[in-house]
Design an enzyme around this catalytic site. Sequence first.
Site, PDB file in Angstrom:
ATOM      1  N   ARG A 149     -36.814 -45.738 -46.275  1.00 33.23           N
ATOM      2  CA  ARG A 149     -35.514 -45.926 -46.920  1.00 33.23           C
ATOM      3  C   ARG A 149     -35.138 -44.715 -47.756  1.00 33.23           C
ATOM      4  O   ARG A 149     -33.971 -44.362 -47.877  1.00 33.23           O
ATOM      5  CB  ARG A 149     -35.554 -47.188 -47.792  1.00 33.23           C
ATOM      6  CG  ARG A 149     -35.460 -48.444 -46.979  1.00 33.23           C
ATOM      7  CD  ARG A 149     -35.892 -49.649 -47.750  1.00 33.23           C
ATOM      8  NE  ARG A 149     -37.336 -49.755 -47.842  1.00 33.23           N
ATOM      9  CZ  ARG A 149     -37.985 -50.826 -48.300  1.00 33.23           C
ATOM     10  NH1 ARG A 149     -37.312 -51.857 -48.740  1.00 33.23           N
ATOM     11  NH2 ARG A 149     -39.298 -50.847 -48.331  1.00 33.23           N
TER      12      ARG A 149
ATOM     13  N   ASN B 257     -45.047 -55.594 -55.453  1.00 31.38           N
ATOM     14  CA  ASN B 257     -45.851 -54.412 -55.168  1.00 31.38           C
ATOM     15  C   ASN B 257     -46.787 -54.038 -56.310  1.00 31.38           C
ATOM     16  O   ASN B 257     -47.791 -53.363 -56.094  1.00 31.38           O
ATOM     17  CB  ASN B 257     -44.940 -53.225 -54.847  1.00 31.38           C
ATOM     18  CG  ASN B 257     -44.888 -52.968 -53.356  1.00 31.38           C
ATOM     19  OD1 ASN B 257     -45.919 -52.838 -52.709  1.00 31.38           O
ATOM     20  ND2 ASN B 257     -43.685 -52.918 -52.819  1.00 31.38           N
ATOM     21  N   LYS B 258     -46.418 -54.449 -57.505  1.00 34.71           N
ATOM     22  CA  LYS B 258     -47.308 -54.187 -58.633  1.00 34.71           C
ATOM     23  C   LYS B 258     -48.678 -54.792 -58.373  1.00 34.71           C
ATOM     24  O   LYS B 258     -49.704 -54.212 -58.698  1.00 34.71           O
ATOM     25  CB  LYS B 258     -46.721 -54.806 -59.905  1.00 34.71           C
ATOM     26  CG  LYS B 258     -45.743 -53.916 -60.609  1.00 34.71           C
ATOM     27  CD  LYS B 258     -45.396 -54.564 -61.948  1.00 34.71           C
ATOM     28  CE  LYS B 258     -44.805 -53.578 -62.913  1.00 34.71           C
ATOM     29  NZ  LYS B 258     -44.555 -54.215 -64.219  1.00 34.71           N
TER      30      LYS B 258
ATOM     31  N   ASN C 267     -36.981 -54.478 -46.061  1.00 35.28           N
ATOM     32  CA  ASN C 267     -37.965 -53.537 -45.512  1.00 35.28           C
ATOM     33  C   ASN C 267     -37.836 -53.341 -44.001  1.00 35.28           C
ATOM     34  O   ASN C 267     -36.963 -53.912 -43.358  1.00 35.28           O
ATOM     35  CB  ASN C 267     -39.374 -53.996 -45.869  1.00 35.28           C
ATOM     36  CG  ASN C 267     -39.684 -55.368 -45.268  1.00 35.28           C
ATOM     37  OD1 ASN C 267     -39.059 -55.790 -44.307  1.00 35.28           O
ATOM     38  ND2 ASN C 267     -40.648 -56.053 -45.866  1.00 35.28           N
ATOM     39  N   ILE C 268     -38.762 -52.559 -43.456  1.00 36.75           N
ATOM     40  CA  ILE C 268     -38.667 -52.172 -42.047  1.00 36.75           C
ATOM     41  C   ILE C 268     -38.758 -53.368 -41.105  1.00 36.75           C
ATOM     42  O   ILE C 268     -38.187 -53.355 -40.032  1.00 36.75           O
ATOM     43  CB  ILE C 268     -39.753 -51.147 -41.665  1.00 36.75           C
ATOM     44  CG1 ILE C 268     -41.152 -51.716 -41.860  1.00 36.75           C
ATOM     45  CG2 ILE C 268     -39.597 -49.878 -42.465  1.00 36.75           C
ATOM     46  CD1 ILE C 268     -42.246 -50.862 -41.233  1.00 36.75           C
TER      47      ILE C 268
ATOM     48  N   CYS D  70     -38.819 -45.451 -52.420  1.00 39.42           N
ATOM     49  CA  CYS D  70     -39.004 -46.832 -52.013  1.00 39.42           C
ATOM     50  C   CYS D  70     -40.488 -47.107 -52.232  1.00 39.42           C
ATOM     51  O   CYS D  70     -40.964 -46.887 -53.343  1.00 39.42           O
ATOM     52  CB  CYS D  70     -38.561 -47.047 -50.567  1.00 39.42           C
ATOM     53  SG  CYS D  70     -39.136 -45.809 -49.401  1.00 39.42           S
ATOM     54  N   SER D  71     -41.199 -47.537 -51.231  1.00 41.17           N
ATOM     55  CA  SER D  71     -42.632 -47.704 -51.449  1.00 41.17           C
ATOM     56  C   SER D  71     -43.363 -46.396 -51.183  1.00 41.17           C
ATOM     57  O   SER D  71     -43.990 -45.827 -52.067  1.00 41.17           O
ATOM     58  CB  SER D  71     -43.187 -48.810 -50.548  1.00 41.17           C
ATOM     59  OG  SER D  71     -42.641 -50.048 -50.931  1.00 41.17           O
TER      60      SER D  71
END
Lengths: 834, 654
Positions: free
Chosen positions: B434, B341-342, B366-367, B428-429
């Site tokens: 989450r 994600n960075k 993840n989803i 989370c993100s």
Amino acid sequence: MLTGSKTTFKVRQMLPDIKERMLSQTGVNARSRDLFGLRCLPGECVLQRAVMVRKKLTAREGRGWLSGTLFCTHFRVAFVPQDSPKPDDNADPVLLGDHDVALASIEKVVVVGPNRTKLVTPNSSLKFTPEELVLYCRDMRVVCFLFDRLTPESQVQEMTYSIAKTYQPPKPGSVLSFQNAALGSVEMKQFLSNRRRDAHMNWFESASDWEQELERCGATSWRVSSVNDRFEMSTSLPRFIVVPQKVLDTELKKSFAHFNEGRIPRWCWRHPRGSDLLRMASFQNNIYHEKDDIRNLEMILFGCQSSLCVVVELGEELPSPADIQLAHSRLRALCLGDISTSMSVPDDKWLSTLESTHWLDYTRSCLRKASEVACLLRGGHLTVALQEVEDRDMSCVVSSLVQVMCDPHCRTMYGFQGLVQKEWVMGAHRFYSRINYHRDNDKEEAPVFLLFLDCVWQLWSQYPSRFQLTEDFLLALHDSVHLPLFSTFLSNCQRERCKRSQNLGQCYTPVNGWRDVLHPDSSTDPSDPPLPPVWDWSLQYSKPRQSRFTQPVPPTPPLQPLLNGNLNTNPDKHRLTDAVPGSVFLLSRGTFSCPTNLLPWRNSSSSSSGVYKKSHRRALSSENVPGLERLLKAWALVEFPQALTSTSGPQGPLDPYEPLLPLLMGPCMGLWRECYLRGALHAQAFSHPLSANHLHPVERLAQEVQQLKDKLEQVSTSTDPTPPAVTAEPRRADTNLNQNTNNGTFLFPASRPQSAGALRAAPLPTSANQHTSRGAPAASAPQSRPAHKDMGGSSKHTFLFGHSSVIDAHPDQRYYSASSNAKLPKSNGPSLAS
Amino acid sequence: MEKQAGGAGAGDGAGANRKPWGSPTCGAAAGDTLDSPTGSHVEWCKQLIAATISSQISGSVQPDIGSRDIKTLPGLRYGAQVKMFQNQVPLLPGETIQTTVKDVMYICPFSGLVTGTLTVTDYKLYFISVEKDSPFILDVNLGVISRIESISVPNQGENNKGLELVCKDMRSPRFAYKMEESQPDVVEVLTKHAFPLSHSLPLFAFLYKEQFPVDGWKVYDPAAEYRRQGLPNESWTISKINSTYELCDTYPSVLVIPTNITDEDIKRVAVFRAKHRIPVLSWIHPESQATIVRCSQPLVGPSDRRCKEDERFLQIIMDANAQSHKLTIFDARQSSVAITNKGKDGGYESESFYPNVELNFLEIPNIHVMRESLRKMKDVVYPTIDEAHWHSFIDQTHWLEYIRLLLAGAAKVADKLESGKTSVVVHCSDGWDRTAQLTSLAMLMLDSYYRTLRGFQVLVEKEWISFGHKFAARVGHGDENHANSERSPLFVQFIDCVWQMTRQFPAAFEFNELFLITVLDHLYSCLFGTFLYSSEQERANQEVPAKTVSLWSYINSQPEDFTNPFYVDYENHVLYPMVSPRHLELWTSYYARWNPRMRPQVPVHQTLKDLLILRAELQRRVEELQREASSHSLSSSSDHSPTHTAGTPLHTAV
């Protein structure tokens, strides 16, 4: 009364080093009884003690910790909680306290130190001070003790050594010394010999026991035969067997040769609709069939049903003892984990691994077979004969499961004990070989009985309210199997048991049972202490624990007096069309067939028995097969829901003999967590602060009601001159109360808040319940009726009552819908249904 | 009447028990709706909703009669009567019939073909069989439909079309019907009303005209909830900074933030956090003052950007709790994902920039992974269940594995607060999936209030609805794009975790299983406004509270149906569920409920209700006996009197 104050010790029973150890501990021993309140058995010696120990409690015990003192005696590892009440010196000895572990049930001893785990054996030496002592038991308990920093280090070490040296690794001979340690003292022997058998249950030892059962079941055309009284006909059959009235003993004698081990078809149980359940071993094929023999064999086999017999072959679809043993050992390994490495199956493989043990498959197949048989019996007027090669393993499982499903009496504690006595103990299940206490017969070892208990648990968990016994009872029985102390499990058949007791010098008293009188000389033979039956629960469990064996509220009276006579009053659409007399079918894999060699004599003796040949041929073309299959469909209905409408309708919802048919799909077969996983350590990783003695409100309420009832009773009797009107009042309240509690019995299995089992609130309910849901009148009518009847004392009409209350229910229903319409005039709901 | 209605399904062995509580043959509430003597709307909807469920149906939720009048629960009477029209289709207030098709065949996976009449309204699809001897009803609300597919129907002649409704709740009913020129294609009508938003129609919640005596929109009042937690206090303040949703459009208007921070700093923090979801307080420990703080990921990016205000913000959060000099950040993601994600301008807090901060990854996928897992689950439970491989198939879905991860993560959060007395930041993100799962589960473990019927509603309203869990996108209300990768069953997963906890602590929760199933059914149904839209701002714009009914109105109008009779308030008890898969179970009464063979022996909630009643009765008995005893006026009778009132909490419901 013996108080255990006298410490007698038989040197030859113990290994020399233990003797030394013991002697060196006598100081401890004497003190400890005063100080820590461990109540010793007569002759029991405390070898070691450790203070400030905490015991991990399982979910069932309420989780968390209990601190107290740990003892090791030469018979058990005992734990006395800190604040436990002072033992009553006059009480009867209890072999094991609530927190104790018998040395014989310990399988492995593991100690956990800082960052390490070590399996302790009698020869190992410790290089670190254990913080935790874990006892892995044969009955799948895992008992864990934690030492405090304040526990003297020497005590910790010594305790570990003591247990490691005294627990009995499985080897021949250890069983005997364990028995002696527990029961060998003179006082213990005397105490045991004075115990009376529990008269509440049927022991099936005497002819009158069997007659009582015949009467209970209303099996009038059967009689008890003592033809095997001296075990001359068959060594494994009990002394008394039940055979058709019309077969004479002389005729009977000739038939033994035709069956494996002489285990001829014998009566087990009669369904109130008039079907009989029989069990037998396989036929001896290479034998010449005399014409007379054939007549006798046919008579025995058809019992009292002239027309139809279904032979259920148990070999094919059921697991073999070896399968069961393998499955069970895998299950153990899975549930306990690999002890030495404390590694277990990876989390994401847990269910698959569970599946691959096949344990659940085997319980399912037993339950399925039993369900099929139960459905056949429900059909009425036929004989179902369970046939197994030896007739000593799966036929015990299936015949007793069928009875648990069909007969409410077998779902009470005493009824169940009688059932085990009848089908397993007298049926000559080879407990001794199957359990393999001496570890000298690994080939024969197979926990068939444990598989049966699991099956019963499955039924219980799907229909908890239909059982008077509880999961606690099943657990207690499960655990007792692993304790080599009980005559119930220490022989393979009645003959062996009799022999054993004769060796002990007991009088041979055929009618009253041979265990009752113990010859005074017997105590002089130290090698063989008298063994109690497992049903003497007070030897093992304290009163409070025993009270959990049954539903907290007294069972509904109608459970007791049972089927009486052939009360086939229900116009029965299951009923078979009149069959050709003498038709025999084989049930296998869910279908019926009549292979030509099903009954060997019909096949072989074509010359001599034209009659049978003929009927046999006719039977072959029989129209009966579909009839039978319809019966089975009642079971298969589960798979074909449509068929239901036709069958479900007219059935009285209250018929107490409708079998409890379990659901067998994957999601419905549960793992007996309370048994197999109660020790799993990670299960205790997080503890919940709720205290163990926190009763659930419903349970507490029931208790209060009971207490109040007792109080009232007291009050009304003590104030004797009270006018009758006043006493009558509370009494009426009592009967009312009974109704309530009857309705409510279903509550209690689910009421222990901490148990996972309790959570099965989902399947909780049952017919009574459903009725409740229909509204009060419908609910109370059927419940109260049997109660009244019971007071009337006539047990003849039990079945009728079940029927009539159905009729009663109808007006209720009508009344109900009417009333609901009245209440809600706008509702169109009911009109839709019509 | 009941017998006949039994239809299929009660193949149950307890022959004695036969009762048509389920005719789950086809998952329909065959006889049951018919049976219901009340016919009240609520009653009807109950059956329809939680309903049609093998496990929960009760033709027997009949209130009661005569002697047991305490059983008469006024709640059941709430709501208007069901209007019964032509074809006997029960309608909700505001519901209108769109089309009716005769001679439709329902292809039941369990019992073959059933011929009947199909009615489509703007809320549901209603199929009733014409066969008199086995009345059969299938009732599918349109909201639950994920996609509509044509299937081929062999051997049924010309002009026959097949239709499969793939549902979000683990079933896929199929129909076959004849095309008729005169009528509009049923598929068209269905599509239009199943996916109203894709056809510029309103969701049914806006048409629903039911009146409930209780207003569920009043259940959650943020100010009151924070007051309950003892807020504001000297370290934390209730801020109006987001009252116009300017700071963060997916956050609620009322936020709890530290006192010692200026609005300018907050705005700078907002810029540094994904979607401007700044760290805000969710829950505060009443004793230690340790807090659960939620937010989104920091926008660190590949160049390891820093934000002084953000660092200070976390420092202040840590300082607000005097008991600990540490702060623990739980990043719900897998560490590898967080690192990736960075590259997308996201990332995680570096322990070197944030002093005294400990960062933990909870490694929850993840989803998309969750969606796939549940899809596999559907294959396992519907339409057939493989007996021999049931367990390994369940293993292969990994569903329980993810449940374990969630519960274990939440337990870590709870333990950090309770035992470690340390404040915790969860993200989370984006901090709405989450994060919501973890914070709400942790709060459920820590705070017994959330384990009550009311408290749980507050919890869902707060952590999920107000904090912008994207219900609209995750569920796809009224949207026909079934393949949308935004969809994911995260809320289902959360409810599953709650169910697992209710299994392990049977007496700790005031609500019962029916409640959980009802919540999930209305997650999809679009009958109530509760789960519509993705944020508080959107709901305000759409005037959801004014124009729709809240699910809690329905539930709180008859709480007794949703109450666990075993409930005892474990006040101040922290519940740590056991998370080993050995102690987790598949929630078959939800996931496998459409399988007719799965029906339990009796409707569960009915039993529970009976338990409540029985308890009341017992209590009454006790009191009567006590009165009687005291009238005997013996010295002994006095000492037992106080026991019951003290010990046994009785439900007000009964």
